[in-house]
Scaffold this motif. Sequence first.
Motif, mmCIF file in Angstrom:
data_model
loop_
_atom_site.group_PDB
_atom_site.id
_atom_site.type_symbol
_atom_site.label_atom_id
_atom_site.label_comp_id
_atom_site.label_asym_id
_atom_site.label_seq_id
_atom_site.Cartn_x
_atom_site.Cartn_y
_atom_site.Cartn_z
ATOM 1 N N ASP A 131 2.766 2.567 6.259
ATOM 2 C CA ASP A 131 1.823 3.823 6.306
ATOM 3 C C ASP A 131 0.891 3.404 7.377
ATOM 4 O O ASP A 131 -0.051 2.540 7.186
ATOM 5 C CB ASP A 131 1.222 4.359 5.146
ATOM 6 N N PRO A 132 0.732 4.010 8.879
ATOM 7 C CA PRO A 132 -0.229 3.427 9.582
ATOM 8 C C PRO A 132 -1.674 3.579 9.301
ATOM 9 O O PRO A 132 -2.408 2.984 9.648
ATOM 10 C CB PRO A 132 0.036 4.218 10.945
ATOM 11 N N VAL A 133 -1.965 4.530 8.115
ATOM 12 C CA VAL A 133 -3.043 4.631 7.675
ATOM 13 C C VAL A 133 -3.674 3.288 7.056
ATOM 14 O O VAL A 133 -4.730 2.912 7.022
ATOM 15 C CB VAL A 133 -3.371 5.962 6.620
ATOM 16 N N SER A 134 -2.822 2.676 6.317
ATOM 17 C CA SER A 134 -2.789 1.372 5.629
ATOM 18 C C SER A 134 -3.082 0.423 6.467
ATOM 19 O O SER A 134 -4.054 -0.450 5.949
ATOM 20 C CB SER A 134 -1.947 1.276 4.451
ATOM 21 N N ALA A 163 -6.093 0.387 3.353
ATOM 22 C CA ALA A 163 -5.609 -0.425 2.566
ATOM 23 C C ALA A 163 -6.256 -2.077 3.367
ATOM 24 O O ALA A 163 -6.026 -2.001 4.679
ATOM 25 C CB ALA A 163 -4.338 -0.969 2.327
ATOM 26 N N PHE A 164 -6.902 -2.866 2.451
ATOM 27 C CA PHE A 164 -7.277 -4.472 3.034
ATOM 28 C C PHE A 164 -7.382 -5.169 2.295
ATOM 29 O O PHE A 164 -7.471 -4.984 1.121
ATOM 30 C CB PHE A 164 -8.514 -4.022 4.002
ATOM 31 N N ASP A 165 -7.515 -6.312 2.525
ATOM 32 C CA ASP A 165 -7.847 -7.717 1.787
ATOM 33 C C ASP A 165 -9.477 -7.530 1.673
ATOM 34 O O ASP A 165 -10.163 -7.669 2.726
ATOM 35 C CB ASP A 165 -7.391 -8.812 2.490
ATOM 36 N N THR A 166 -9.840 -7.829 0.389
ATOM 37 C CA THR A 166 -11.233 -7.737 0.000
ATOM 38 C C THR A 166 -11.939 -8.900 0.412
ATOM 39 O O THR A 166 -12.984 -9.324 0.712
ATOM 40 C CB THR A 166 -11.832 -7.177 -1.228
ATOM 41 N N SER A 176 0.721 -1.180 -0.016
ATOM 42 C CA SER A 176 0.043 -0.006 0.067
ATOM 43 C C SER A 176 0.815 1.321 0.053
ATOM 44 O O SER A 176 0.617 2.295 -0.549
ATOM 45 C CB SER A 176 -0.995 0.143 1.259
ATOM 46 N N LEU A 177 2.136 1.263 0.800
ATOM 47 C CA LEU A 177 3.043 2.219 0.679
ATOM 48 C C LEU A 177 3.362 2.746 -0.784
ATOM 49 O O LEU A 177 3.444 3.847 -1.134
ATOM 50 C CB LEU A 177 4.278 2.142 1.474
ATOM 51 N N ILE A 221 -5.589 -13.970 -2.914
ATOM 52 C CA ILE A 221 -6.406 -12.859 -2.101
ATOM 53 C C ILE A 221 -6.318 -11.549 -2.845
ATOM 54 O O ILE A 221 -5.331 -11.477 -3.409
ATOM 55 C CB ILE A 221 -5.943 -12.937 -0.694
ATOM 56 N N ALA A 222 -7.605 -10.911 -2.935
ATOM 57 C CA ALA A 222 -7.605 -9.562 -3.441
ATOM 58 C C ALA A 222 -7.324 -8.608 -2.498
ATOM 59 O O ALA A 222 -7.905 -8.722 -1.333
ATOM 60 C CB ALA A 222 -8.874 -9.412 -4.032
ATOM 61 N N ASN A 223 -6.418 -7.579 -2.561
ATOM 62 C CA ASN A 223 -6.389 -6.432 -1.766
ATOM 63 C C ASN A 223 -6.290 -5.166 -2.603
ATOM 64 O O ASN A 223 -6.087 -5.037 -3.624
ATOM 65 C CB ASN A 223 -4.931 -6.491 -0.880
ATOM 66 N N ILE A 224 -6.861 -4.011 -1.847
ATOM 67 C CA ILE A 224 -6.969 -2.828 -2.364
ATOM 68 C C ILE A 224 -6.289 -1.813 -1.499
ATOM 69 O O ILE A 224 -6.292 -1.838 -0.285
ATOM 70 C CB ILE A 224 -8.527 -2.615 -2.523
ATOM 71 N N THR A 225 -5.703 -0.871 -2.087
ATOM 72 C CA THR A 225 -5.442 0.526 -1.500
ATOM 73 C C THR A 225 -6.225 1.383 -1.881
ATOM 74 O O THR A 225 -6.290 1.812 -3.297
ATOM 75 C CB THR A 225 -3.799 0.997 -1.872
ATOM 76 N N ALA A 226 -7.016 2.276 -0.895
ATOM 77 C CA ALA A 226 -7.895 3.198 -1.451
ATOM 78 C C ALA A 226 -7.446 4.589 -1.519
ATOM 79 O O ALA A 226 -6.171 4.747 -1.325
ATOM 80 C CB ALA A 226 -9.097 3.218 -0.207
#
Length: 394
Positions: A347-350, A181-184, A149-150, A171-176
Amino acid sequence: MRVIGLMSGTSYDAIDAAAADLDLDGDCLTLTPLGLISRGYDEGLRSRLAAALPPADTTLAEVCRLDTEIGRAFAAAAVEADRELCDGQAELVASHGQTVYHWVADGQVHGTLQIGRPAWIAEATGLPVVADFRPRDIAAGGQGAPLVSLVDRMWLRGRPGAPAALNLGGIANITAPDGTAFDTGPANALLDAAVSEATDGRLAYDADGDLAARGAVHEPLLARLLAEPYYALPAPKTTGKELFHLPYLRTALRGFEALAPEDVVATLTLLTARTVADAVRSVRATEVIASGGGTRNPALMAALRAELGGGVALRTSDELGMPSAAKEAYAFAVLGFLTLHGLPGTDPVSTGARHASVLGSLTPGRPGAPWPRPVRASEGPVRLVVDGVGHGGR
């Protein structure tokens, strides 16, 4: 600096070795792709790895053997990448290793295990190796994933609208757009399990989406699958084959045993598309930049495009200069570069961690190999330009 990134994902079908030139100039890191080598695991080793993964039982002796043999396989890929892609001039290897367990309970990650001992890579190449990236973020209270994500945020910074990065691996993951960020949920994990089961292991995946294209979605099965509690959990969250595995699929199929394999695969394809699209809508993205093996499945991409609708553009990372098949390996090359220079890789946000962390452990290379000068965190990059393909802005 010439860096080799090594990656084997949750599909554990191959080791990807991507080589890049990385140049840090002020707040901008430029990545010049030098190519990708992808080498499948020896079938015997892959079968033993699959047999040892949860929910199967295994032994510490087998874990030790797999750790060593996978380390040797990663080392062979690094040596080949250095020779074929770097003309023997690589300076660093960044190895993700092979994830075998991600310990999640009550929404909190307590530990993770990636095997493929980096000492084998350092011994074979003579180069320093950064590995074991995930535990430091977990120790700081984070999910330990998605760590790319970073890199996604640096890469998409300044792009118009609200872009989200999507990886379609096992697994699918997304960075918004806001960095969340998370695994969907599953991308190929359940699809691959269904195809292998239906063909008695003759096929490992739905090549070109052919099975899905011949099948019809079974709505009752889809509804059962969508009732999985994981999808309703708030971000940040992570998952893996500890949850989405063959026994999970067999349980979901109880009462639907008469379904044709093509219908099962079509339903699972829509499951991936639906859960990814739901996640994209939840983060209000206006554009999705996809990478990973799932982008080579036309049935999955068509289903995802239909689920997203006309208001969200879907394109692959190749269109932005980042080779889709190599994106995660390149991302770990960047993370290894940051670690070697003493810079945070999270990144702590992620990830939900309490603070950003310098990731990984370092295995030295040959005696006398020079070390780079550490860079102050304030001097670290905030933008990533791929071979001159940038988006401007900060």
